[in-house]
Structure formats: structure tokens, C-alpha cells
Design an enzyme around this catalytic site. Sequence first.
Site, short mmCIF file in Angstrom:
data_model
loop_
_atom_site.label_atom_id
_atom_site.label_comp_id
_atom_site.label_asym_id
_atom_site.label_seq_id
_atom_site.Cartn_x
_atom_site.Cartn_y
_atom_site.Cartn_z
N HIS A 93 23.05 18.09 61.53
CA HIS A 93 24.59 18.15 62.32
C HIS A 93 25.35 19.15 61.28
CE1 HIS A 93 25.21 14.73 59.61
NE2 HIS A 93 26.65 14.95 59.73
N ASP A 101 29.22 18.41 54.47
CA ASP A 101 28.27 18.02 53.42
C ASP A 101 27.09 17.93 53.78
OD1 ASP A 101 29.13 16.00 55.25
OD2 ASP A 101 28.59 14.34 54.05
N HIS A 102 26.57 18.66 54.82
CA HIS A 102 25.29 18.75 55.25
C HIS A 102 24.48 20.19 55.40
CE1 HIS A 102 24.25 14.43 56.41
NE2 HIS A 102 25.98 14.59 56.25
N HIS A 124 22.83 9.74 53.49
CA HIS A 124 23.81 9.01 52.38
C HIS A 124 23.10 7.99 51.85
CE1 HIS A 124 27.28 11.64 53.12
NE2 HIS A 124 26.97 11.67 54.36
N HIS A 147 27.49 10.38 66.33
CA HIS A 147 28.47 10.79 64.97
C HIS A 147 29.16 12.03 65.45
CE1 HIS A 147 29.23 11.14 60.80
NE2 HIS A 147 28.61 12.33 60.72
N HIS A 172 28.19 18.94 59.73
CA HIS A 172 29.27 18.82 58.90
C HIS A 172 29.07 19.39 57.48
CE1 HIS A 172 30.62 14.59 61.00
NE2 HIS A 172 31.28 15.71 61.37
N ASP A 209 23.45 11.46 59.72
CA ASP A 209 24.34 10.50 59.66
C ASP A 209 24.51 9.53 60.91
OD1 ASP A 209 24.96 11.56 57.03
OD2 ASP A 209 26.99 12.33 57.54
ZN LIG Z 1 28.53 13.75 59.07
#
Ligand SMILES: [Zn+2]
Length: 253
Positions: free
Chosen positions: A52, A56-57, A165, A110, A54, A127
Site C-alpha cells: 500500500h 513507511d512502506h 509492523h 486500511h 503509505h 497493514d
Molecule cells: Zn499503512
Amino acid sequence: MEIIPLRAFADNYVWTLRDAKRAAVVDPGDAAPVLEYLEREQLELVAILNTHHHADHVGGNAGLLDRWKVPVFGPDDDRIREVSHRMKDGSRCTVPHFGIEFEVSEIPGHTRSHIAFHGAGLLFSGDTLFAAGCGRLFEGTPGQMHESLSRLMRLPDDTRVYCGHEYTVSNVRFARAVEPDNAALRELEGRAKQQRAQDQPTLPSTIGQEKATNPFVRVRESAVIAAANRYAGKTLNDPVSVLGAIREWKNSF
Ligand SMILES: [Zn+2]
């Protein structure tokens, strides 16, 4: 082939498939730990997978592509510029040199374009599904999350689940508030705390473990329904409402 967790930021994992010479990475939020590992191990990057959009990915995509021109398999969402192969529900992707083919499932909730990769007994759930938890509903509804989690639960019980995570210990704390009498959760809590005390990952989980411990997939269990009813102060009659109530409860837990 081995699957190595590379840490990024506070609690992200960049799951890294590797053999003696090559590697593919899932959700490189930061290029630095990946570059450092591949350099140290003398590995060549052959593919990037994104679940996805985001940061942080996907934040490490560009830095890795600067060094290796490799395919990037990701959602059909132009918020991730580097994706070269836009995956749709049922799309398949072959990781070059590894001989592994993953199937993609669209699992919104999400985010609206979140996907999962599964195949060869592995699931990369980003996530959406965490050990004993699920992602926050940033761009989706409880109904979408329920449908997405239900789809993942149809994978074989021994499927290994690689989440985005390290959230297991805090997820279990909440799950035990929902289901204090769940023996599988008690056992998971002991194991996860011990692993974290030794600085080990608690992942992968399995689909079977999630069915036994995850309140967000156990929304038809009487203990989970009763806890959701107590939180909501009313009788909730369907799994989507139960999921919505416990998701809201967890946000303020
Ligand atoms: Zn995420």
C-alpha cells in the site's frame, strides 16, 4: 530461500526474500537498512513488492531503484509513482529468479487500494492483518475490513503471515481485554513477550494462529460479540458492527 526481517523506523519490517545471491523486498519504507544488508551480504536486488501507498512502506523504493533497475509490483494507485506492474485482484506476479509466483488479493480497509501477496504458503499482509490485530481504517469501512480479513482467513491455516509492523505485544494486550478467557491468547502473550525481551521478531504468524487469537477475525465468537456489546452499550447483531465497535474501542485503548 530464506525470509529475513529488516527493521525500519520504530517498528516496521521490510521482509526480504533471499537466496545465496539475490533478494526481493516487501514494503521498503526506508532504503538505508536494505542497502546496508544487501551490501553486507553481497546480494543483488531483483524485485520490490508494495502492499500500500503509505510512506513507511514505499519510501525506500526510489533509493533502491537508483541502484538496481528492478520491477516494482504494487497496487493500481498512482500515489506510488515507482510501481511498474500495477496489480489487480487475481493478478499474479513472479519474483524473478526465485521461481515463486504470488497471487494478489485486493484487501481494502486500511487504505482503499491495499493489496496482499500470497502463494507458496506465504502471505504478505501489509497493514491490513497484524498478529492479533488489524490496521486502522484510514480509507475504508468496517465492512470492507471484515470482507478483506475474511478473504485472508480462507487461506490454509498453516500459511505464514508476514505483517508490516511489530505490534504483537500491544495487540495482544487489547485482545485480552476483549477475550480474557482465551487460552490461545494467554499462550501467545507469554511467547511474544519472551521473544521481544530477547529482541526477536514475533512474526511470522499463521492463519491458524490468527483464527485462534485475533479479535478482528473472531467477530462471530460469542465472547467477542459480548465484549463489543459492552463497549457499544447496545446489542450488535452482525459481524461488521462488532468489528466496527472493537476497532473504535482499540483506537482509544
Ligand atoms: Zn499503512
